[in-house]
Design an enzyme around this catalytic site. Sequence first.
Site, mmCIF file in Angstrom:
data_model
loop_
_atom_site.group_PDB
_atom_site.id
_atom_site.type_symbol
_atom_site.label_atom_id
_atom_site.label_comp_id
_atom_site.label_asym_id
_atom_site.label_seq_id
_atom_site.Cartn_x
_atom_site.Cartn_y
_atom_site.Cartn_z
ATOM 1 C CG ASP A 31 -2.148 0.843 1.077
ATOM 2 O OD1 ASP A 31 -1.999 2.059 0.798
ATOM 3 O OD2 ASP A 31 -3.265 0.315 1.216
ATOM 4 C CG ASN A 35 -8.055 7.521 0.084
ATOM 5 O OD1 ASN A 35 -8.134 8.639 0.577
ATOM 6 N ND2 ASN A 35 -9.131 6.790 -0.171
ATOM 7 C CG PHE A 80 -8.667 -4.508 -1.777
ATOM 8 C CD1 PHE A 80 -10.034 -4.660 -1.910
ATOM 9 C CD2 PHE A 80 -7.957 -5.457 -1.050
ATOM 10 C CE1 PHE A 80 -10.694 -5.737 -1.337
ATOM 11 C CE2 PHE A 80 -8.607 -6.539 -0.465
ATOM 12 C CZ PHE A 80 -9.963 -6.682 -0.615
ATOM 13 C CB SER A 124 -17.195 -0.509 -9.243
ATOM 14 O OG SER A 124 -18.281 0.330 -8.947
ATOM 15 C CE1 TYR A 148 -13.319 3.667 -8.954
ATOM 16 C CE2 TYR A 148 -15.698 3.418 -9.221
ATOM 17 C CZ TYR A 148 -14.505 3.009 -8.655
ATOM 18 O OH TYR A 148 -14.488 1.931 -7.811
ATOM 19 C CE LYS A 152 -12.018 0.208 -9.546
ATOM 20 N NZ LYS A 152 -11.051 -0.588 -8.791
ATOM 21 C CE1 TYR A 176 -15.256 -6.145 -4.379
ATOM 22 C CE2 TYR A 176 -14.545 -3.940 -3.770
ATOM 23 C CZ TYR A 176 -14.262 -5.273 -3.967
ATOM 24 O OH TYR A 176 -12.983 -5.720 -3.743
ATOM 25 N NE ARG A 230 -26.857 4.444 -6.178
ATOM 26 C CZ ARG A 230 -27.776 5.144 -6.837
ATOM 27 N NH1 ARG A 230 -29.034 4.720 -6.881
ATOM 28 N NH2 ARG A 230 -27.463 6.266 -7.451
HETATM 29 P P1 NAD Z 1 -9.636 2.940 -0.152
HETATM 30 O O1 NAD Z 1 -9.209 4.209 -0.805
HETATM 31 O O2 NAD Z 1 -10.015 2.974 1.287
HETATM 32 O O3 NAD Z 1 -8.503 1.826 -0.330
HETATM 33 C C1 NAD Z 1 -7.630 1.805 -1.428
HETATM 34 C C2 NAD Z 1 -6.229 1.579 -0.887
HETATM 35 O O4 NAD Z 1 -5.312 1.570 -1.986
HETATM 36 C C3 NAD Z 1 -5.767 2.665 0.073
HETATM 37 O O5 NAD Z 1 -5.162 2.079 1.200
HETATM 38 C C4 NAD Z 1 -4.761 3.481 -0.750
HETATM 39 O O6 NAD Z 1 -3.761 4.067 0.063
HETATM 40 C C5 NAD Z 1 -4.205 2.412 -1.675
HETATM 41 N N1 NAD Z 1 -3.694 2.943 -2.925
HETATM 42 C C6 NAD Z 1 -4.261 3.878 -3.738
HETATM 43 N N2 NAD Z 1 -3.472 4.114 -4.799
HETATM 44 C C7 NAD Z 1 -2.390 3.304 -4.667
HETATM 45 C C8 NAD Z 1 -1.224 3.086 -5.442
HETATM 46 N N3 NAD Z 1 -1.010 3.751 -6.575
HETATM 47 N N4 NAD Z 1 -0.331 2.180 -5.004
HETATM 48 C C9 NAD Z 1 -0.520 1.503 -3.849
HETATM 49 N N5 NAD Z 1 -1.604 1.668 -3.062
HETATM 50 C C10 NAD Z 1 -2.522 2.561 -3.474
HETATM 51 O O7 NAD Z 1 -10.813 2.332 -1.036
HETATM 52 P P2 NAD Z 1 -11.794 1.117 -0.733
HETATM 53 O O8 NAD Z 1 -13.146 1.678 -0.522
HETATM 54 O O9 NAD Z 1 -11.213 0.208 0.265
HETATM 55 O O10 NAD Z 1 -11.814 0.449 -2.171
HETATM 56 C C11 NAD Z 1 -10.946 -0.616 -2.506
HETATM 57 C C12 NAD Z 1 -11.141 -0.979 -3.952
HETATM 58 O O11 NAD Z 1 -12.512 -1.314 -4.181
HETATM 59 C C13 NAD Z 1 -10.830 0.155 -4.930
HETATM 60 O O12 NAD Z 1 -10.200 -0.389 -6.055
HETATM 61 C C14 NAD Z 1 -12.189 0.705 -5.303
HETATM 62 O O13 NAD Z 1 -12.210 1.283 -6.570
HETATM 63 C C15 NAD Z 1 -13.034 -0.551 -5.256
HETATM 64 N N6 NAD Z 1 -14.453 -0.292 -4.988
HETATM 65 C C16 NAD Z 1 -14.805 0.452 -3.904
HETATM 66 C C17 NAD Z 1 -16.145 0.745 -3.664
HETATM 67 C C18 NAD Z 1 -16.554 1.600 -2.502
HETATM 68 O O14 NAD Z 1 -17.642 2.170 -2.547
HETATM 69 N N7 NAD Z 1 -15.764 1.741 -1.453
HETATM 70 C C19 NAD Z 1 -17.119 0.243 -4.530
HETATM 71 C C20 NAD Z 1 -16.726 -0.536 -5.616
HETATM 72 C C21 NAD Z 1 -15.373 -0.787 -5.843
HETATM 73 C C1 WQD Z 2 -26.038 6.614 -2.760
HETATM 74 C C2 WQD Z 2 -27.386 7.316 -2.842
HETATM 75 C C3 WQD Z 2 -27.277 9.457 -3.921
HETATM 76 C C4 WQD Z 2 -24.787 11.368 -0.860
HETATM 77 C C5 WQD Z 2 -20.790 5.461 -5.583
HETATM 78 C C6 WQD Z 2 -19.995 5.178 -6.817
HETATM 79 C C7 WQD Z 2 -19.859 3.699 -7.015
HETATM 80 C C8 WQD Z 2 -19.320 3.004 -5.774
HETATM 81 C C9 WQD Z 2 -20.089 3.385 -4.563
HETATM 82 C C10 WQD Z 2 -16.932 2.820 -5.990
HETATM 83 C C11 WQD Z 2 -27.642 7.997 -4.185
HETATM 84 C C12 WQD Z 2 -27.669 9.606 -2.464
HETATM 85 C C13 WQD Z 2 -25.537 10.468 -1.589
HETATM 86 C C14 WQD Z 2 -25.434 12.481 -0.261
HETATM 87 C C15 WQD Z 2 -27.531 11.686 -1.137
HETATM 88 N N1 WQD Z 2 -17.953 3.361 -5.512
HETATM 89 N N2 WQD Z 2 -26.892 10.624 -1.721
HETATM 90 N N3 WQD Z 2 -26.786 12.593 -0.422
HETATM 91 O O1 WQD Z 2 -23.430 7.051 -6.130
HETATM 92 O O2 WQD Z 2 -24.513 4.817 -5.602
HETATM 93 O O3 WQD Z 2 -22.093 4.951 -5.782
HETATM 94 O O4 WQD Z 2 -20.185 4.801 -4.461
HETATM 95 O O5 WQD Z 2 -16.858 1.946 -6.813
HETATM 96 O O6 WQD Z 2 -19.000 3.519 -8.074
HETATM 97 O O7 WQD Z 2 -20.663 5.734 -7.934
HETATM 98 O O8 WQD Z 2 -23.169 5.979 -3.834
HETATM 99 O O9 WQD Z 2 -23.251 6.746 -1.525
HETATM 100 O O10 WQD Z 2 -22.694 8.417 -3.337
HETATM 101 O O11 WQD Z 2 -25.019 7.521 -3.171
HETATM 102 O O12 WQD Z 2 -28.758 11.843 -1.256
HETATM 103 O O13 WQD Z 2 -24.814 13.327 0.382
HETATM 104 O O14 WQD Z 2 -27.418 8.376 -1.875
HETATM 105 O O15 WQD Z 2 -27.979 10.363 -4.717
HETATM 106 O O16 WQD Z 2 -29.012 7.866 -4.459
HETATM 107 P P1 WQD Z 2 -23.389 5.777 -5.433
HETATM 108 P P2 WQD Z 2 -23.453 7.220 -2.905
#
Ligand code: NAD
Ligand code: WQD
Length: 339
Positions: A31, A35, A80, A124, A148, A152, A176, A230
């Site tokens: 890592d 972030n 991740f 995602s 974004y 992906k 996810y 959602r």
């Molecule tokens: P996060 O930002 O908490 O975790 C990502 C981790 O990767 C962090 O620890 C960050 O420091 C590290 N990182 C970022 N860039 C890096 C790099 N260039 N080299 C090494 N490490 C690096 O995010 P998360 O919510 O835990 O998400 C993890 C993964 O899941 C991500 O790929 C994200 O796109 C995907 N994802 C997240 C969500 C969500 O809503 N949280 C939804 C769908 C997919």
């Molecule tokens: C959820 C709902 C908003 C904030 C995003 C990314 C997706 C994934 C997860 C990484 C929606 C509403 C939100 C607020 C609100 N991430 N909302 N007030 O947009 O479904 O997904 O995060 O992969 O790729 O697009 O999640 O939590 O932002 O929104 O009313 O302050 O809540 O409009 O209906 P979203 P979210």
Amino acid sequence: MRVLVTGGAGYIGSHTMVELLGQGHEALVVDSFSNSSPKALDRVRELSNGYFEAVEADIRDTARLTEAAERFRPEAVIHFAGLKSVGESVRRTVDYYDVNVAGTVSLLRAMDASGCGRIIFSSSATVYGEPQYLPFDESHPLGPINVYGQTKAMAERLLTDWAAAEKGRGALLLRYFNPVGAHASGRMGEDPLGVPENLMPFLAQVAAGRRDALRIWGDDYPTPDGTGIRDYIHVTDLARAHVAALARFETLEGAEPYNIGTGQGISVKEMLGAFNRAVGRDLPFEIHPRRPGDIAEMRADCSKANRELNWQAEHDMDDMVQSLWAWQSANPHGYGEPG
Ligand code: NAD
Ligand code: WQD
């Protein structure tokens, strides 16, 4: 199994580390902490046997990654590490492609060098874009509508081609839906920098008094209460899905996508109601216009993951909210404070 975990200090990575170690796997975290905080890994140690090493490196640094992989000899990688903000991806477009796509290329080079042919990738639901039907199943066409999501989808394509190029390779593309909640101990959770973009961390900060009111982005959607729906998934269930998925490598050839959600749709107002119950008072909210790029409803068909990964979500909406509130109240500034 020996598992190299990129992004293991992040929100989903740290929860997965605890589940992995709890099931007797060995892990190496890579890592950059761009972030996340190394303190998250201290909490992982506290909640597990603590038996793992961490390397501070950027996944785009192929030489460091290769050195780590050649030393650790992983049998599988869980990937991740990445940049994940939809809003930021429009402003930092090149960075998003660089980390999410070129970073994955770099990781595959390190895996090839160390002889590892198995990867679980954090994809995602965003890759689907506007639904042509609901719930989304894995054969729904891909049509990401933001940068974004494009990164992906591109990484999925790359992994699919890589996995097909040589016998014995496998890639699990976990799509996810909306990961939320925190560890049951209240010791680990999401720790967003700045103003949270996502609903749950924002709501938690309203409840903690750090934000004045929830802004509901639109109450005129074609949904029963007019607010967006959602498929929220508890982060511990999501973490367990990764551990369950490791067993799939025994028979996997090539790449397979899996939806990871609960299959249940929850509206913004329903989530607010659950939060009000958890904190014991009505939290302030305002109705605002729709957020550009938002979709009315997203819901997953998770039957493929239930069947083939032998996994299903166990936690409901109240578990998600209560665990998040326990984390937020015990750690009002996330990992930023002593303890
Ligand atoms: P996060 O930002 O908490 O975790 C990502 C981790 O990767 C962090 O620890 C960050 O420091 C590290 N990182 C970022 N860039 C890096 C790099 N260039 N080299 C090494 N490490 C690096 O995010 P998360 O919510 O835990 O998400 C993890 C993964 O899941 C991500 O790929 C994200 O796109 C995907 N994802 C997240 C969500 C969500 O809503 N949280 C939804 C769908 C997919
Ligand atoms: C959820 C709902 C908003 C904030 C995003 C990314 C997706 C994934 C997860 C990484 C929606 C509403 C939100 C607020 C609100 N991430 N909302 N007030 O947009 O479904 O997904 O995060 O992969 O790729 O697009 O999640 O939590 O932002 O929104 O009313 O302050 O809540 O409009 O209906 P979203 P979210």
